[in-house]
Each structure stands twice: as C-alpha cells, then as structure tokens.
Design an enzyme around this catalytic site. Structure first.
Site, PDB file in Angstrom:
ATOM      1  N   HIS A  82      45.985  45.738  49.233  1.00 62.75           N
ATOM      2  CA  HIS A  82      45.379  44.413  49.395  1.00 62.75           C
ATOM      3  C   HIS A  82      46.288  43.445  50.137  1.00 62.75           C
ATOM      4  CE1 HIS A  82      47.466  43.568  45.432  1.00 62.75           C
ATOM      5  NE2 HIS A  82      47.608  42.373  45.978  1.00 62.75           N
ATOM      6  N   ASN A 209      39.950  45.456  37.671  1.00 68.09           N
ATOM      7  CA  ASN A 209      41.008  44.513  38.035  1.00 68.09           C
ATOM      8  C   ASN A 209      41.576  43.841  36.791  1.00 68.09           C
ATOM      9  OD1 ASN A 209      42.698  43.028  39.689  1.00 68.09           O
ATOM     10  ND2 ASN A 209      41.141  41.521  40.267  1.00 68.09           N
ATOM     11  N   TRP A 210      42.912  43.800  36.680  1.00 65.50           N
ATOM     12  CA  TRP A 210      43.630  43.224  35.541  1.00 65.50           C
ATOM     13  C   TRP A 210      43.470  44.052  34.260  1.00 65.50           C
ATOM     14  CZ3 TRP A 210      46.682  39.321  37.134  1.00 65.50           C
ATOM     15  CH2 TRP A 210      46.269  38.549  38.231  1.00 65.50           C
ATOM     16  N   ASP A 218      46.586  51.420  44.899  1.00 63.19           N
ATOM     17  CA  ASP A 218      46.745  50.164  45.644  1.00 63.19           C
ATOM     18  C   ASP A 218      48.076  50.156  46.397  1.00 63.19           C
ATOM     19  OD1 ASP A 218      46.616  47.629  46.652  1.00 63.19           O
ATOM     20  OD2 ASP A 218      46.302  46.616  44.737  1.00 63.19           O
ATOM     21  N   ASN A 324      39.798  37.819  42.926  1.00 67.39           N
ATOM     22  CA  ASN A 324      41.063  37.916  42.210  1.00 67.39           C
ATOM     23  C   ASN A 324      41.364  36.620  41.455  1.00 67.39           C
ATOM     24  OD1 ASN A 324      43.340  39.723  41.702  1.00 67.39           O
ATOM     25  ND2 ASN A 324      44.560  38.194  42.765  1.00 67.39           N
ATOM     26  N   GLY A 648      52.536  37.348  43.733  1.00 67.70           N
ATOM     27  CA  GLY A 648      53.683  37.405  44.642  1.00 67.70           C
ATOM     28  C   GLY A 648      54.473  38.669  44.435  1.00 67.70           C
ATOM     29  N   ASN A 649      54.390  39.231  43.207  1.00 72.69           N
ATOM     30  CA  ASN A 649      54.991  40.536  42.945  1.00 72.69           C
ATOM     31  C   ASN A 649      54.090  41.672  43.405  1.00 72.69           C
ATOM     32  OD1 ASN A 649      56.631  39.231  40.130  1.00 72.69           O
ATOM     33  ND2 ASN A 649      57.690  40.516  41.629  1.00 72.69           N
ATOM     34  N   SER A 650      52.921  41.359  43.941  1.00 73.24           N
ATOM     35  CA  SER A 650      52.074  42.400  44.512  1.00 73.24           C
ATOM     36  C   SER A 650      52.850  43.126  45.603  1.00 73.24           C
ATOM     37  CB  SER A 650      50.805  41.791  45.107  1.00 73.24           C
ATOM     38  OG  SER A 650      49.958  41.304  44.100  1.00 73.24           O
ATOM     39  N   ASP A 667      49.672  44.936  39.705  1.00 79.32           N
ATOM     40  CA  ASP A 667      48.808  44.170  38.815  1.00 79.32           C
ATOM     41  C   ASP A 667      49.502  43.947  37.482  1.00 79.32           C
ATOM     42  OD1 ASP A 667      46.558  42.770  38.095  1.00 79.32           O
ATOM     43  OD2 ASP A 667      45.179  44.472  38.188  1.00 79.32           O
TER      44      ASP A 667
END
Length: 723
Positions: A82, A209-210, A218, A324, A648-650, A667
């Site tokens: 993503h 998601n989550w 991902d 998201n 931001g840690n993605s 995630d």
C-alpha cells in the site's frame, strides 16, 4: 546530542521492553547488558555510531509517509504494497491492470519509474533547541512566537540543504522541549521491481484490516537509482542502482514465538502527551465525525467506481486511504473505551498536579496546564467548521487543487523565507509532481458527488461556523437539485482538472489566474482566504502550545521518575519486542503466527478472499520449497510482536538480533489501534509479513530467479548484470 532533558535520558532499561519509540541516540544510553539479554546480538554502536551520525538504523528509509528498508547493496528496498500503490496505479490501465495482476520486472530495464516517488536516507541529527528559542523575540505573543520559530526552522533547513541532494527537517519533541535538525540524502529515481497481485497484497481487504488472524502479503519491492557518479538524480536510463552502505540481509530461517525483534521506522504521530480534555475531544467528536463523513464518502467512491473500469482504477488509491482512516477511527473509539484511556489520563494528570502543588518550582506547570485547558475549550467551539473546511480542501480533488493553485500564486509573490512552508522553492518540485499525479486519481462523477455531500454538511452549520466560500457559491440553504446544477456548471466551466492547463496555471500570477474567470479557480481563491485565516489561528495555537506544554511536560517527566519516550513525530525510531500472541477477550487466545493453510481456508473465490489462481495452485500442490516452518509444517504468512508502532511504521523492517530482516511491518491488531494514546502490553501487537512468505511467493509462485539471486537466496552468481 546533549543529554540535557529527561525525556531523552535513559537509565538501565525501560520499564516495559515493548513500550517506547526510541531515537537512535537513546539506544546508546540503554544498558548494553539489558539489550543483550533481550536478544540483541550486534553491538549498540553498530546500530548507531554517534561519531559518524549513522549506522544500521539508516538502512530504514523514509518512503513518503511510510518506511522502507534496504535489502541489498544494489538499492533494493522492501516496503508495503500500500506504500507504493501510487506507482502501481500510475502504470495501470484497463488493458494492463497491474493493480489486479501484480508486476515483476525480469530485468532492470523493465523496472517502472514512479513519478514523484522519493526515498530519504538519514545522515545526521543535531540538537538545535537553543538556536530555535534564541530566535524568539523577548515579549513575543503566541502568533509572533510561532512565526519566529517557523522562520528559524526555515533558515536552519536552508543552510542544511545547501549540500546537494539533501532533505532536511526540524522536528520538535514533547511539545517543544527539544528541537532536532535531521539531515537526509534524498533519492528521486525510484522504480517498481515487484508487486504481488492485489488479492495478495490486500488479501482480506477492509474486513481483515486491523484484525487478527491475518493472511496478507502486504509488501512490494522497489529500487533506488542515482546518477553514474553516485549523486542523486531524477529518472534517466543512464542511472545506476544506489549503493547502500547499510542494508538488512534476509533471515531465511524466519522467526518463532518469543524471538527478539526490532521494528525500525518513521512513526507518524501519537498523542500520549495530550491532556485528557484533548483526548476526550478526539473520542467524543473527531473520531465519530471521521466515521460519519468518511463513511459517506467511501460509499460514493465505491458506487461510482463500480460504474466503469477506468473509474475504479482512478478512485482506488483514494478509496484505500479513506477506508484505512475510517476503520482506524472505529478502532480508536473501541480502544479508548475498553482501556478507559481518557479516564486514566485524567487520573494521571490529577496525580501530577497534586504532586506539583507541593513543589514551588512547578507552580508554572500548574498555570500552564490551566491555560492549556482554556485553549482546548476555546478550540472546541469551531470544531465542526474546521473539520469540514479541512475535508473540502483535502479530500475532494477539484477544490483541493484549486486552493493549491490559488495559494501557490499568492505565496510565490513573497520572498522565499516569508512563504508558508509548503510553498517554498524547495517544495515546488513536489508540488509539481502532485499536480500531475492527481490526474490519475481524478474521476469527475465521484468527485462531484463527494463535493455535493460536503456542501450539504457545510450548509447545515450554525451561524458561528459558516464557511463563507460555500455560502457565496452555493447558497446558505441546501437543495440537492440546485447545488448539483451549480457543481455541474463549476466543473464544466473550469480547466483546473485538465492536466496541461493546470500545469500552466501553476506558473501564473494571481492576476493571471483571476483573469481566466475560471469558476473553480474563483471558488479556490475564496476558500483559500478562509484556509489562510484558519492557518493563522492554528499558528497562534501552536505558539501557545510551545510556550505552555514544555512547562507542563517537565512536571510530568519529573513526576514519572523513569524513561518516557517522546511522542512519535515522523522521525527515525526503534522499538524492541518479542514475537508473541495475545488474548483479545475473555476465554480466547491468539497464537502469533498464521500460515498458508489459513490463506486457503479463507478463500471463497470472491473479494476480498479471492486467492489468485497461481498462488492457489502452488498452495494446493504443497509446493513449499525451502520456506516451510518445521514446527508449523507450513509456510508462515504473518506474525505478531509486541512492538510499539503506529501510522508511518507501515513498511518498517522487522529485524532479528543479528540485524537481519525477518518481516515487514504493515498493521496493528484491532485491540491495539488506540496504542496512539497509551501502550498496553496485554494487547499491544503489531503485524508483519513473514519474510518466508515473501520468499515463497518470489520463488514458488513467481520464479523470480534474477531477483532471488540478487538477494543471495538462490545459489550461483548474483544476476547483477541483468538486474
């Protein structure tokens, strides 16, 4: 960096191994024996060398709001699917749908350049707190204080960026207790190497998601390039792969429960230092409004996107982002309630206040808190207006671009250091890229319907919160037929959404733009005037915050008497963790790993659980190759750890104690979404793609021979000549 502040001064070890997003400098102040006991096998100074201002942590790079990691010396970077979706979308058409099909470059010549894509590699960190506060004139009010700090920040950045191919920023820590100048190398030629099919990269869609258990691949791989002499350069066929000094070799053995891991990256924003009233506003107003408004916009994008293939591609990236944020808001609300976070923060504040009342030296902290509470109450009065104004200028493409063009013309008439930061000369290349890139994301039917929905909401605001530009152009009372007709005329009579014309507009003066008599530009100028006024109001608030918050935070930190990591602010951090499961509710326990069998168990043949045929064929044939986990007797797909992560840690590299890549963070679990407000060791779990799933896809599904050889996974000479 000087150790003058408690927030950056560490004792032997943090109270909780997983809690804390630590700066590179803080790692050096941790007890090496404690780190070794946790599982770190490399010397802390290999992670960060203070003399050089770099180290293995610099292998984690900033990827435009996400994180990535070098995984080869030849510029290969792994990040989330993503996070590079815009590149995939850029090269997708109904005839060549890379979003659905995925992409593999079989040679370097086939790698796809991403317009506007940039990679920032950290180079040094300097404490500039004294310089920042020395720039504030004596007796300055809050607005002047913020302007002075902003001016000094611009000057420091300008000096820093005299070095070619450099990107600098000044980051504030803990409300203004400290300011740090961060110097990074910026690479501007970034090319897509591999992206899995969307049904792998987004497997489970918004339903999963989550959530946990998770079975999502991902990840994607890109490559950074430079000019032949090693300097940063824009795309050119003559460019060569970037030579990475620090990178993370792939740990082909993966992880098992209780293994030590580190997550490195650029976490965006957390809110643990907020006063309880600020947290309460987000719980009572902000997140419910996100769910309500974004939920409506998501329905519009989905409905319009289904009407034609080109529209579906155009809205895909926008829809993904809104989804998201929508689901995140729900998780925040659930977590805030479940963890009684606001109540606990209120209790903690009361304890600090009671402690400070007994100590004369903290009298200023109590006064600061009282004023902060008063400012919060004042801000609440215009919440609805500000939320909608931000939505109109930030979510709907046409008015957003019209505002950008209007403000660009106005700001460009000023000396560079007097402009708003986003319109300074250093930002113009990015702005140019955005003006071009957004064309790919524009689908007029969806855009008009979203605009209509926000106009309806704006026209329902009370007298003290009206948006004058909406009232002027659409009237004060909502009529679907009347507003729709005006919107149709606005779009039909404008050239803002024609790429060639928009590019011309970006170079014109305000007088030239107004002379066009373009209705959308006229709206943009009117809305821009309100945006400027709101920005000035927010500057005053920011000036007040930097005057008051440090006073209060000094008391909070002194009362804590233990290490307290500063809130995330988009700067390089590391969090230490263990691979472990958790109990989401009474009577249930989630194990920390999922497998390929779980992917197939979820497979229904319908979105969002439609496994691509080639993936299903390899899985059903049990073509595991060397990537099977002997304990699990299957290929691991995702795993949990108790790392302290946020947005931001993605794309953050999850590495083992040897500094080898074991996974790619993408995630958090549902119960941990509200981690932004406080760390709960019972449910604080991040989700990573297991490196063995990455390698299984590349090996058994894609047969990406050249890429696997370059990564040193397949035996034989590395295929660097062909790659």
């Amino acid at each position: 960096m000087k150790k003058t502040l408690l927030l950056l001064s560490l004792v032997a070890a943090p109270a909780l191994a997983g809690e804390g997003k630590w700066t590179p400098q803080q790692i050096l102040e941790l007890d090496p024996a404690w780190l070794k006991a946790q599982g770190l096998q490399v010397p802390p100074k290999r992670l960060w060398d203070p003399k050089r201002g770099t180290g293995l942590l610099a292998g984690a790079v900033n990827v435009g709001g996400c994180t990535g990691a070098f995984i080869s010396e030849s510029g290969l970077i792994i990040t989330n699917h993503h996070c590079v979706f815009s590149i995939i979308q850029e090269h997708s058409t109904p005839q060549r749908d890379l979003i659905t099909q995925g992409f593999l470059a079989k040679s370097r010549e086939e790698e796809l350049p991403g317009k506007g894509s940039r990679i920032q590699v950290p180079r040094s960190f300097s404490d500039v707190t004294k310089e920042m506060f020395a720039a504030v004139p004596a007796g300055a009010d809050d607005a002047a204080r913020q302007k002075a700090l902003e001016r000094k920040e611009k000057e420091l950045i300008a000096e820093c960026e005299k070095r070619p191919a450099t990107r600098c920023k000044v980051a504030g820590f803990d409300g203004g207790l400290q300011f740090v100048l961060i110097d990074s190398v910026e690479l501007t030629d970034v090319r897509l190497v591999y992206a899995p099919p969307r049904a792998v990269g987004e497997y489970g869609g918004e339903e999963d998601n989550w959530m946990w258990p998770r079975h999502t691949g991902d990840f994607s791989i890109v490559r950074a390039y430079t000019a032949p002499d090693g300097s940063s350069a824009t795309y050119s066929p003559r460019n060569v792969p970037y030579k990475a000094e620090f990178f993370f070799p792939l740990a082909t053995e993966g992880v098992k429960p209780d293994d030590f891991v580190m997550v490195l990256g650029y976490p965006g924003l957390t809110f643990r230092a907020l006063l309880a009233d600020g947290m309460a506003e987000r719980q009572a107003r902000y997140y419910p409004r996100v769910i309500e408004v974004y939920g409506e916009l998501i329905r519009i994008l989905e409905e319009e996107g289904e009407k034609e293939p080109a529209g579906k591609i155009a809205v895909a990236s926008h829809l993904k982002g809104l989804h998201n944020r929508y689901k995140n808001a729900g998780g925040q609300l659930a977590g805030l309630k479940r963890g009684r976070i606001v109540e606990k923060q209120r209790e903690a504040e009361a304890a600090v206040a009671a402690w400070a009342e007994k100590r004369e030296e903290y009298a200023g902290a109590l006064k600061a808190r009282a004023e902060l509470l008063s400012l919060q109450a004042e801000k609440a009065k215009t919440f609805e207006r500000e939320f909608l104004l931000d939505s109109v200028r930030g979510v709907v493409k046409a008015p957003a671009l019209a505002v950008v063009l209007a403000r660009l013309a106005q700001e460009r008439a000023k000396p560079d250091l007097e402009r708003e930061p986003e319109f300074m000369e250093r930002e113009l290349p990015r702005l140019k890229d955005k003006l071009e890139r957004e064309q790919k994301n524009f689908f007029a039917p969806a855009d008009k319907r979203m605009f209509l929905a926000l106009v309806r909401r704006a026209q329902a605001l009370g007298e003290g919160e009206r948006i004058a530009a909406i009232d002027k152009h659409f009237g004060r009372t909502y009529s679907e037929k009347g507003v729709s007709a005006k919107l149709d005329a606005l779009y039909a009579g404008s050239k803002v959404m024609e790429l060639a014309e928009r590019q011309k507009m970006a170079g014109e003066t305000e007088a030239q733009l107004r002379a066009r008599e373009d209705p959308l530009l006229d709206f943009g100028f009117d809305l821009a005037a309100e945006v400027v006024a709101l920005d000035e109001l927010r500057d005053r608030r920011a000036g007040a915050n930097v005057r008051l918050m440090p006073e209060w935070r000094r008391a909070v930190l002194a009362h804590a008497g233990k290490p307290v990591a500063p809130d995330a602010n988009g700067t390089l951090r590391v969090t230490f963790a263990k691979v472990k499961g958790y109990a989401p509710r009474d009577g249930a326990f989630y194990t920390p790993q999922t497998t390929l069998a779980g992917v197939m168990e979820k497979h229904t043949g319908q979105e969002p659980f439609d496994v691509p045929e080639k993936v299903a064929a390899a899985a059903e044939a049990k073509k595991y190759g060397p990537w099977v986990d002997k304990r699990l007797k299957d290929v691991p797909v995702n795993f949990l750890a108790d790392a302290d992560t946020t947005g931001g840690n993605s794309g953050s590299p999850t590495v083992n104690g040897k500094g080898q890549l074991v996974g790619v963070n993408f995630d958090r679990v549902w119960e941990n979404v509200s981690n932004d407000f406080g760390y709960n060791p019972d449910v604080a779990r991040n989700v990573s793609v297991d490196v063995r799933y990455v390698l299984w896809l590349l090996d058994q599904v894609e047969d990406a021979d050249g890429l696997l050889r370059e990564l040193g996974v397949r035996k034989g000479p590395k295929a660097q000549e062909s790659r």
